[in-house]
Design a protein around this motif. Structure first.
Motif, PDB file in Angstrom:
ATOM      1  N   TYR A  16      54.814   7.206  23.541  1.00  0.00           N
ATOM      2  CA  TYR A  16      55.591   8.035  24.458  1.00  0.00           C
ATOM      3  C   TYR A  16      54.886   9.370  24.688  1.00  0.00           C
ATOM      4  N   LYS A  17      54.330   9.913  23.636  1.00  0.00           N
ATOM      5  CA  LYS A  17      53.564  11.160  23.767  1.00  0.00           C
ATOM      6  C   LYS A  17      52.310  10.911  24.605  1.00  0.00           C
ATOM      7  N   LEU A  18      51.655   9.775  24.364  1.00  0.00           N
ATOM      8  CA  LEU A  18      50.467   9.438  25.146  1.00  0.00           C
ATOM      9  C   LEU A  18      50.808   9.288  26.626  1.00  0.00           C
ATOM     10  N   ALA A  19      51.967   8.661  26.935  1.00  0.00           N
ATOM     11  CA  ALA A  19      52.383   8.488  28.327  1.00  0.00           C
ATOM     12  C   ALA A  19      52.703   9.830  28.980  1.00  0.00           C
ATOM     13  N   GLU A  20      53.293  10.744  28.214  1.00  0.00           N
ATOM     14  CA  GLU A  20      53.605  12.087  28.748  1.00  0.00           C
ATOM     15  C   GLU A  20      52.333  12.823  29.164  1.00  0.00           C
ATOM     16  N   HIS A  21      51.233  12.539  28.476  1.00  0.00           N
ATOM     17  CA  HIS A  21      49.968  13.246  28.731  1.00  0.00           C
ATOM     18  C   HIS A  21      48.969  12.409  29.536  1.00  0.00           C
ATOM     19  N   ARG A  64      57.860   4.656  31.110  1.00  0.00           N
ATOM     20  CA  ARG A  64      56.594   4.818  30.395  1.00  0.00           C
ATOM     21  C   ARG A  64      55.889   3.466  30.357  1.00  0.00           C
ATOM     22  N   ILE A  65      54.612   3.485  30.744  1.00  0.00           N
ATOM     23  CA  ILE A  65      53.834   2.271  30.957  1.00  0.00           C
ATOM     24  C   ILE A  65      52.540   2.330  30.155  1.00  0.00           C
ATOM     25  N   VAL A  66      52.092   1.177  29.694  1.00  0.00           N
ATOM     26  CA  VAL A  66      50.741   1.055  29.149  1.00  0.00           C
ATOM     27  C   VAL A  66      50.069  -0.093  29.897  1.00  0.00           C
ATOM     28  N   SER A  67      48.925   0.202  30.493  1.00  0.00           N
ATOM     29  CA  SER A  67      48.140  -0.860  31.122  1.00  0.00           C
ATOM     30  C   SER A  67      46.856  -0.990  30.325  1.00  0.00           C
ATOM     31  N   GLY A  68      46.363  -2.199  30.243  1.00  0.00           N
ATOM     32  CA  GLY A  68      45.206  -2.408  29.392  1.00  0.00           C
ATOM     33  C   GLY A  68      44.233  -3.437  29.895  1.00  0.00           C
ATOM     34  N   LEU A  97      57.076   0.337  28.141  1.00  0.00           N
ATOM     35  CA  LEU A  97      57.446   0.732  26.782  1.00  0.00           C
ATOM     36  C   LEU A  97      58.965   0.776  26.664  1.00  0.00           C
ATOM     37  N   VAL A  98      59.493   0.057  25.668  1.00  0.00           N
ATOM     38  CA  VAL A  98      60.937   0.026  25.442  1.00  0.00           C
ATOM     39  C   VAL A  98      61.216   0.102  23.946  1.00  0.00           C
ATOM     40  N   THR A  99      62.420   0.583  23.597  1.00  0.00           N
ATOM     41  CA  THR A  99      62.816   0.659  22.188  1.00  0.00           C
ATOM     42  C   THR A  99      63.973  -0.274  21.863  1.00  0.00           C
ATOM     43  N   SER A 100      64.468  -1.034  22.879  1.00  0.00           N
ATOM     44  CA  SER A 100      65.587  -1.946  22.626  1.00  0.00           C
ATOM     45  C   SER A 100      65.530  -3.121  23.593  1.00  0.00           C
ATOM     46  N   PRO A 113      57.892  -6.324  28.639  1.00  0.00           N
ATOM     47  CA  PRO A 113      58.257  -5.254  27.696  1.00  0.00           C
ATOM     48  C   PRO A 113      57.294  -5.175  26.518  1.00  0.00           C
ATOM     49  N   PHE A 114      57.059  -3.967  26.051  1.00  0.00           N
ATOM     50  CA  PHE A 114      56.334  -3.717  24.807  1.00  0.00           C
ATOM     51  C   PHE A 114      57.312  -2.969  23.919  1.00  0.00           C
ATOM     52  N   LEU A 115      57.940  -3.702  22.986  1.00  0.00           N
ATOM     53  CA  LEU A 115      58.964  -3.151  22.103  1.00  0.00           C
ATOM     54  C   LEU A 115      58.309  -2.290  21.034  1.00  0.00           C
ATOM     55  N   THR A 116      58.738  -1.027  20.959  1.00  0.00           N
ATOM     56  CA  THR A 116      58.163  -0.065  20.021  1.00  0.00           C
ATOM     57  C   THR A 116      59.279   0.624  19.248  1.00  0.00           C
TER      58      THR A 116
END
Length: 184
Positions: A16-21, A64-68, A97-100, A113-116
């Protein structure tokens, strides 16, 4: 956009911090550390690594997204000859990015979803999951390159790779029809 790069990709991060930046992480993961993936492939060279590039950001909906992008050289087991087959697996993916589970259900269909946890995610486990998803269920050498190619020709009457034409009267169950009429 900040850019963090190292020889080895960090295992645990705060996504989440990485996505903010708007962060980008690039690095490598030793294949020897990915036990589930190691069991799913025929093998790999000593010291082999998966090259990884991950971009963390927020989309227009503030999700919040992560692409790879992943790339890894491995040996797969050809299902025709049962021998090793060199291959390079490549994966490109986009995860929300999801928490639930409730958040996961709220994602659009084009986002997996990427559950974190709230503040941490295991990037190595995520990478391993993505690698397992791109494995071919039945890897095969190209027909001309397969060591079993000569054996395959033996099953073809004229040694060609053409399938014989079927006659209208051919019935693969005709033998069974004969058995049905015999008395025991």
């Amino acid at each position: 956009m900040s850019n963090a790069s190292s020889a080895e990709l960090p295992k645990i991060v705060d996504p989440y911090k990485l996505a903010e930046h708007n962060s980008v992480l690039e690095g490598e993961i030793p294949l020897s550390a990915l036990s589930r993936f190691r069991e799913a492939v025929f093998g790999f060279e000593d010291g082999a690594v998966c090259r990884v590039k991950l971009s963390f950001y927020k989309d227009s909906e503030r999700r919040r997204i992560v692409s790879g992008e992943l790339e890894v050289p491995v040996n797969l087991e050809c299902q025709r000859c049962m021998g090793p087959m060199k291959s390079v697996l490549v994966s490109r993916f986009v995860l929300g990015l999801v928490t639930s589970d409730e958040q996961a259900q709220g994602l659009p269909k084009d986002l997996e979803p990427f559950l974190t946890d709230d503040f941490s995610a295991d990037l190595w486990s995520m990478t391993e999951d993505e690698l397992l998803l791109v494995l071919a269920p039945y890897p095969l050498h190209d027909r001309g390159e397969c060591p079993a190619n000569e054996d395959l020709k033996a099953y073809e009457p004229d040694g060609s790779s053409e399938k014989p034409e079927k006659k209208a009267g051919d019935n693969p169950f005709s033998v069974l029809a004969g058995l049905k009429n015999t008395k025991h």
